[in-house]
Design a protein around this motif. Structure first.
Motif: not given
Length: 171
Positions: A27-28, A62-65, A78-80
């Motif tokens: 979430s953060n 999860l994918t870091m963006v 993070f997405t996913g």
């Protein structure tokens, strides 16, 4: 190392912990502030996999963006959803390794905290809180009841929100 005089470049991270909101989603976000240099991508998504940064120990799913938000700030998100997100799956060594291409002037290893390997991913086990008046027999010893109990879940989501739960399957 904080050098407000413009000396050694350094990265400052607003938090060290990413927290699960529900169902494996994070979430953060955190803000990265760069001092004494500038980012090469001040208004867009940076490229992972070694171009601008490398992320390691990212939970599966999860994918870091990392998105540049100005010449000196970026946001890490993070997405996913994590495929394994029980409390036992917490991570204490998530790493961001910045590459030279992320910075306009400095050689990445000369920037303090360019290789930060102590970020946390905190998964919380789901909890259910029950409220309501409960059930009471309506009278006449006929087996009819009235009342309700409300189950509120935190740290996860019901599989059938708004629908009827099936005994032996959902409960």
């Amino acid at each position: 190392f904080d050098d407000p005089t413009g000396g050694t470049p350094f990265l400052n991270y607003s938090t060290a912990t990413f927290t699960e909101s529900a169902g494996g989603a994070i979430s953060n976000t955190l803000t990265v502030t760069l001092s004494s240099d500038t980012f090469t991508v001040p208004g867009g998504v940076m490229t992972g996999g070694g171009t601008h940064y490398t992320a390691t120990n990212v939970p599966a799913g999860l994918t870091m963006v990392i998105t540049g938000t100005s010449t000196t700030t970026a946001t890490v998100a993070f997405t996913g959803t994590a495929t394994a997100h029980a409390n036992a799956n917490d991570i204490a060594n998530l790493t961001i390794l910045w590459a030279n291409a992320a910075f306009t002037g400095a050689y990445a290893p000369n920037i303090d905290d360019y290789n930060k390997n102590d970020f946390n991913v905190d998964f919380g086990d789901a909890t259910v809180v029950y409220s309501g008046t409960g059930f009471s027999e309506t009278g006449g010893n006929a087996g009819a009841v009235s009342g309700s109990i409300i189950a509120t879940i935190t740290g996860a989501t019901f599989t059938n929100p708004g629908g009827t739960l099936t005994s032996g399957v959902d409960v």
